[in-house]
Every structure is written in C-alpha cells, then in structure tokens.
Design a protein around this motif. Structure first.
Motif, PDB file in Angstrom:
ATOM      1  N   LEU A  55      -4.281 -10.510  -7.066  1.00 58.89           N
ATOM      2  CA  LEU A  55      -4.189  -9.102  -7.470  1.00 58.89           C
ATOM      3  C   LEU A  55      -2.937  -8.438  -6.899  1.00 58.89           C
ATOM      4  CD1 LEU A  55      -7.937  -8.022  -7.237  1.00 58.89           C
ATOM      5  CD2 LEU A  55      -6.529  -8.173  -9.307  1.00 58.89           C
ATOM      6  N   GLU A  56      -2.621  -8.767  -5.636  1.00 58.13           N
ATOM      7  CA  GLU A  56      -1.416  -8.163  -5.038  1.00 58.13           C
ATOM      8  C   GLU A  56      -0.175  -8.618  -5.792  1.00 58.13           C
ATOM      9  OE1 GLU A  56      -1.727  -9.147  -0.920  1.00 58.13           O
ATOM     10  OE2 GLU A  56      -3.058  -7.434  -0.500  1.00 58.13           O
ATOM     11  N   SER A  57      -0.157  -9.877  -6.151  1.00 60.42           N
ATOM     12  CA  SER A  57       0.976 -10.420  -6.875  1.00 60.42           C
ATOM     13  C   SER A  57       1.098  -9.772  -8.264  1.00 60.42           C
ATOM     14  CB  SER A  57       0.789 -11.939  -6.963  1.00 60.42           C
ATOM     15  OG  SER A  57       1.752 -12.488  -7.762  1.00 60.42           O
ATOM     16  N   LEU A  58      -0.045  -9.613  -8.946  1.00 61.76           N
ATOM     17  CA  LEU A  58      -0.042  -8.975 -10.275  1.00 61.76           C
ATOM     18  C   LEU A  58       0.404  -7.520 -10.192  1.00 61.76           C
ATOM     19  CD1 LEU A  58      -3.319  -9.805 -12.245  1.00 61.76           C
ATOM     20  CD2 LEU A  58      -0.971 -10.044 -13.057  1.00 61.76           C
ATOM     21  N   ALA A  59      -0.069  -6.820  -9.161  1.00 61.93           N
ATOM     22  CA  ALA A  59       0.246  -5.389  -9.029  1.00 61.93           C
ATOM     23  C   ALA A  59       1.747  -5.176  -8.818  1.00 61.93           C
ATOM     24  CB  ALA A  59      -0.558  -4.776  -7.887  1.00 61.93           C
ATOM     25  N   ARG A  60       2.402  -6.150  -8.186  1.00 61.28           N
ATOM     26  CA  ARG A  60       3.861  -6.032  -8.008  1.00 61.28           C
ATOM     27  C   ARG A  60       4.587  -6.139  -9.351  1.00 61.28           C
ATOM     28  NH1 ARG A  60       2.841  -8.858  -3.156  1.00 61.28           N
ATOM     29  NH2 ARG A  60       3.251 -10.876  -4.099  1.00 61.28           N
ATOM     30  N   ARG A  61       3.967  -6.859 -10.304  1.00 62.73           N
ATOM     31  CA  ARG A  61       4.603  -7.062 -11.607  1.00 62.73           C
ATOM     32  C   ARG A  61       4.153  -6.048 -12.649  1.00 62.73           C
ATOM     33  NH1 ARG A  61       4.018 -11.740  -8.963  1.00 62.73           N
ATOM     34  NH2 ARG A  61       5.534 -13.420  -9.298  1.00 62.73           N
ATOM     35  N   CYS A  62       3.026  -5.418 -12.422  1.00 64.29           N
ATOM     36  CA  CYS A  62       2.446  -4.537 -13.454  1.00 64.29           C
ATOM     37  C   CYS A  62       2.178  -3.163 -12.843  1.00 64.29           C
ATOM     38  CB  CYS A  62       1.156  -5.171 -13.968  1.00 64.29           C
ATOM     39  SG  CYS A  62       0.278  -4.136 -15.131  1.00 64.29           S
ATOM     40  N   GLU A  63       3.033  -2.196 -13.220  1.00 60.93           N
ATOM     41  CA  GLU A  63       2.903  -0.885 -12.558  1.00 60.93           C
ATOM     42  C   GLU A  63       1.676  -0.099 -13.011  1.00 60.93           C
ATOM     43  OE1 GLU A  63       5.815   1.711 -15.473  1.00 60.93           O
ATOM     44  OE2 GLU A  63       6.561   1.088 -13.488  1.00 60.93           O
ATOM     45  N   ARG A  64       1.081  -0.494 -14.137  1.00 59.95           N
ATOM     46  CA  ARG A  64      -0.123   0.216 -14.596  1.00 59.95           C
ATOM     47  C   ARG A  64      -1.398  -0.283 -13.898  1.00 59.95           C
ATOM     48  NH1 ARG A  64       0.436   3.302 -19.666  1.00 59.95           N
ATOM     49  NH2 ARG A  64       2.528   2.869 -20.393  1.00 59.95           N
ATOM     50  N   LEU A  65      -1.259  -1.329 -13.086  1.00 60.89           N
ATOM     51  CA  LEU A  65      -2.443  -1.882 -12.399  1.00 60.89           C
ATOM     52  C   LEU A  65      -2.622  -1.234 -11.040  1.00 60.89           C
ATOM     53  CD1 LEU A  65      -4.731  -3.999 -11.967  1.00 60.89           C
ATOM     54  CD2 LEU A  65      -2.968  -5.585 -11.156  1.00 60.89           C
ATOM     55  N   ARG A  66      -3.834  -0.754 -10.787  1.00 56.79           N
ATOM     56  CA  ARG A  66      -4.172  -0.260  -9.450  1.00 56.79           C
ATOM     57  C   ARG A  66      -5.277  -1.139  -8.882  1.00 56.79           C
ATOM     58  NH1 ARG A  66      -6.205   5.321 -11.054  1.00 56.79           N
ATOM     59  NH2 ARG A  66      -6.870   5.527  -8.905  1.00 56.79           N
ATOM     60  N   VAL A  67      -5.030  -1.667  -7.696  1.00 52.34           N
ATOM     61  CA  VAL A  67      -6.041  -2.512  -7.055  1.00 52.34           C
ATOM     62  C   VAL A  67      -6.695  -1.698  -5.954  1.00 52.34           C
ATOM     63  CG1 VAL A  67      -6.469  -4.649  -5.803  1.00 52.34           C
ATOM     64  CG2 VAL A  67      -4.676  -4.574  -7.554  1.00 52.34           C
ATOM     65  N   LEU A  68      -7.997  -1.516  -6.063  1.00 51.70           N
ATOM     66  CA  LEU A  68      -8.714  -0.770  -5.031  1.00 51.70           C
ATOM     67  C   LEU A  68      -9.513  -1.784  -4.210  1.00 51.70           C
ATOM     68  CD1 LEU A  68      -9.971   2.200  -7.268  1.00 51.70           C
ATOM     69  CD2 LEU A  68      -7.864   2.053  -5.925  1.00 51.70           C
ATOM     70  N   SER A  69      -8.976  -2.113  -3.034  1.00 51.20           N
ATOM     71  CA  SER A  69      -9.642  -3.098  -2.176  1.00 51.20           C
ATOM     72  C   SER A  69     -10.441  -2.376  -1.104  1.00 51.20           C
ATOM     73  CB  SER A  69      -8.606  -4.000  -1.507  1.00 51.20           C
ATOM     74  OG  SER A  69      -8.234  -5.016  -2.387  1.00 51.20           O
ATOM     75  N   HIS A  70     -11.638  -2.832  -0.910  1.00 46.99           N
ATOM     76  CA  HIS A  70     -12.503  -2.229   0.106  1.00 46.99           C
ATOM     77  C   HIS A  70     -12.959  -3.321   1.054  1.00 46.99           C
ATOM     78  CE1 HIS A  70     -13.268   1.768  -1.847  1.00 46.99           C
ATOM     79  NE2 HIS A  70     -12.692   1.085  -2.816  1.00 46.99           N
ATOM     80  N   SER A  71     -12.965  -3.003   2.349  1.00 46.12           N
ATOM     81  CA  SER A  71     -13.435  -4.029   3.280  1.00 46.12           C
ATOM     82  C   SER A  71     -14.957  -3.953   3.435  1.00 46.12           C
ATOM     83  CB  SER A  71     -12.748  -3.879   4.639  1.00 46.12           C
ATOM     84  OG  SER A  71     -12.791  -2.530   5.016  1.00 46.12           O
ATOM     85  N   GLU A  72     -15.526  -2.756   3.232  1.00 42.85           N
ATOM     86  CA  GLU A  72     -16.986  -2.635   3.393  1.00 42.85           C
ATOM     87  C   GLU A  72     -17.689  -3.159   2.136  1.00 42.85           C
ATOM     88  OE1 GLU A  72     -15.873   1.459   1.668  1.00 42.85           O
ATOM     89  OE2 GLU A  72     -14.923  -0.185   2.715  1.00 42.85           O
ATOM     90  N   PRO A  73     -18.931  -3.659   2.298  1.00 44.58           N
ATOM     91  CA  PRO A  73     -19.632  -4.161   1.114  1.00 44.58           C
ATOM     92  C   PRO A  73     -19.950  -3.015   0.155  1.00 44.58           C
ATOM     93  CG  PRO A  73     -21.033  -4.329   3.076  1.00 44.58           C
ATOM     94  CD  PRO A  73     -19.713  -3.786   3.529  1.00 44.58           C
ATOM     95  N   LEU A  74     -19.651  -3.197  -1.111  1.00 47.47           N
ATOM     96  CA  LEU A  74     -19.917  -2.135  -2.094  1.00 47.47           C
ATOM     97  C   LEU A  74     -21.156  -2.462  -2.918  1.00 47.47           C
ATOM     98  CD1 LEU A  74     -16.336  -1.498  -3.553  1.00 47.47           C
ATOM     99  CD2 LEU A  74     -17.619   0.005  -2.027  1.00 47.47           C
TER     100      LEU A  74
END
Ligand SMILES: Nc1nc2c(ncn2[C@@H]2O[C@H](COP(=O)(O)OP(=O)(O)O)[C@@H](O)[C@H]2O)c(=O)[nH]1
Ligand SMILES: [Mg+2]
Length: 259
Positions: A55-74
């Motif tokens: 996801l981090e790699s994709l987000a660097r290439r695609c500006e319309r992508l937002r990755v919302l990473s959470h460390s706590e269990p959702l």
C-alpha cells in the motif's frame, strides 16, 4: 446530483497483500471511466503480511489513494466505519480487499443508480465459497431475513454504492461483521430506496477468511441477537433517523442541483 457525481471507493484490508494492489488499480481504472472526481481509500489495521508495504508503494505512485493504517484492532465493522467517516465524495462504493468481488463491476452499480435510488446493492450470482460455508450462509440468510424483516435479496453482499447524504442519516456502531445487517436495517428503516444488481463472486485466492471459524460463529450469534434486540425490538434508533431524514429531504428539495 451532477451527471457524473464524485465517488469515493474504499476497501477494508487485513492481510490482503496478494490482492489489494489489483483491487486499487481496478477501482482507479473504473472510477476514471465514471467520474472526474474520485478518491480511493484503504482502511488497513494490524496486517502481518506485506499489505502495508504494497500500500505504501502504491500510494507513492497514485496520488488519489489514501491509506488509513491503524495499529489498534478495528474489526470489520470498525474498518467500514473508518472508511465511511473519511469518505469525502457524493457517492461511496465499498467492497472487500480480498478480491472476492470485482471492482470493475462498480460500473453495474453506477448504471443502476437512478435519481430516486439511494443505495445500489449487489447480489451474488453464485457464491464461490467452500460448500459448508454456502450451507451455513443460506441458513444465516433466512434467519436474519426473518429476524430483521429484510427486503433485500442479499444483505450479506459487501458490494454497495451508497449516497453519502443518505448514509449521514444513520449512525453505525457495530465493530464486527454484523455491521452489514446494521447498515441495511437502518437504511431500510429510514425508508431509503434500494436497487439491486447481480454481481460475480470469486474464490478467495490469497489469505484466509477472518470470519469463518467456530469461536467467531458463536460470537456472531451473540452479536446478532444483541443487534436484533436493539434494532427490531427496542428501535430507539428511529427517533434520530426520522429527524435527520426530514432534514435531508428538505436539503435535497432546496438544493438546486437536486432534480
Ligand atoms: N481493516 C480491516 N479489514 C478487515 C478486518 N477483518 C476483515 N477485514 C477485511 O475485510 C474483507 C472481508 O473479510 P473476510 O475475512 O474475507 O470475510 P469473508 O469474505 O466474509 O470471509 C477482507 O478483505 C479482509 O481483509 C479488520 O479487522 N480490519
Ligand atoms: Mg472474503
């Protein structure tokens, strides 16, 4: 609503490294056909495979992508609630990050979204899951239909396009997979209109289901009864829904762009 309304597409993802990149790319390609204004969101939490790296790699290439990473269990419900809360466009499309549905079929949902429709829900043409899961899934379908008086053909189909202003009429609280029941029941109680379209469902090609193990089945049963008590018996959600729905109807009527 403009002819080409803006769209947020989002995916919950937990250990979906093998599928999430193709999901995002298929969504971007389809969104570019449908609208000029879109965003893609992935809600990820606690993956232990290489989902985050992809996801981090994709987000660097695609500006319309937002990755919302959470460390706590959702949980699945928590991940959907984060996606809904962060979506900024007029329409919200979501499906699972495990590629059991095909984001290209967002086209079918968009075609079915007439002016008087608030939610377009997929229904699985053929469910591609292990046999025991299909049987238990059918049983589950009949039980929840009876308990919650669902009108939809396939409440369990996580492939949906929803108007954001309609979604704002309801509050979602579930953390687990029962969020789908809560979402559909509250939208139904708010008298929103649904359209249904057939969609394909594929075998999981990578990773394994978070839901289908026996301790979870037990927990789901308990959560289901709790939800039934709240939504079908106590029905305290109806007060805020009625007020907010009235406000939405006024807002739509006074909005110049609303037909
Ligand atoms: N972010 C996040 N995603 C989740 C969580 N649980 C499930 N998912 C994702 O939601 C999708 C559906 O989950 P899955 O286990 O395949 O459910 P199933 O299709 O009903 O077997 C998958 O893409 C999962 O990666 C969670 O706790 N957090
Ligand atoms: Mg799945």
């Amino acid at each position: 609503m403009p002819e080409r309304p803006s769209i947020t597409a989002f995916f919950p993802a937990y250990n979906d490294a093998g599928t999430i990149a193709s999901m995002v790319i298929a969504a971007v390609n389809t969104l570019e056909e449908l609208t000029d204004d879109y965003e893609v969101i992935v809600v990820e939490n606690g993956s232990t495979d290489y989902t985050v790296e992809i996801l981090e790699s994709l987000a660097r290439r695609c500006e319309r992508l937002r990755v919302l990473s959470h460390s706590e269990p959702l949980g699945y419900g928590g991940a959907l609630r984060v996606g809904f809360a962060n979506a900024t466009k007029d329409l919200i499309f979501y499906t699972d990050g495990d590629a059991q549905y095909d984001p290209h079929e967002l086209r079918l949902l968009a075609q079915a979204l007439r002016d008087d429709i608030d939610v377009v829900n997929g229904w699985k043409i053929h469910r591609n899951d292990p046999f025991h899961r299909i049987i238990i899934g059918r049983l589950y379908h009949h039980i929840v239909k009876l308990l919650f008086d669902f009108k939809l053909r396939d409440v369990d189909c996580d492939f949906r396009l929803i108007r954001r202003d309609a979604l704002e009429v309801i509050d979602l609280e579930s953390d687990s997979g029962t969020i789908c029941l809560e979402l559909v029941k509250k939208m139904q109680d708010a008298e929103f209109t649904f359209a249904e379209v057939p969609v394909h469902h594929y075998h999981r090609t990578y990773g394994k289901s978070q839901f289908f193990n026996f301790p979870r089945l037990w927990r789901t049963g308990v959560q289901l009864l709790d939800l039934w008590w709240k939504l079908a018996i106590r029905r305290s959600h109806m007060r805020s829904i009625a007020q907010r729905r009235r406000a939405l109807i006024q807002k739509r009527a006074s909005s110049q762009s609303w037909p």
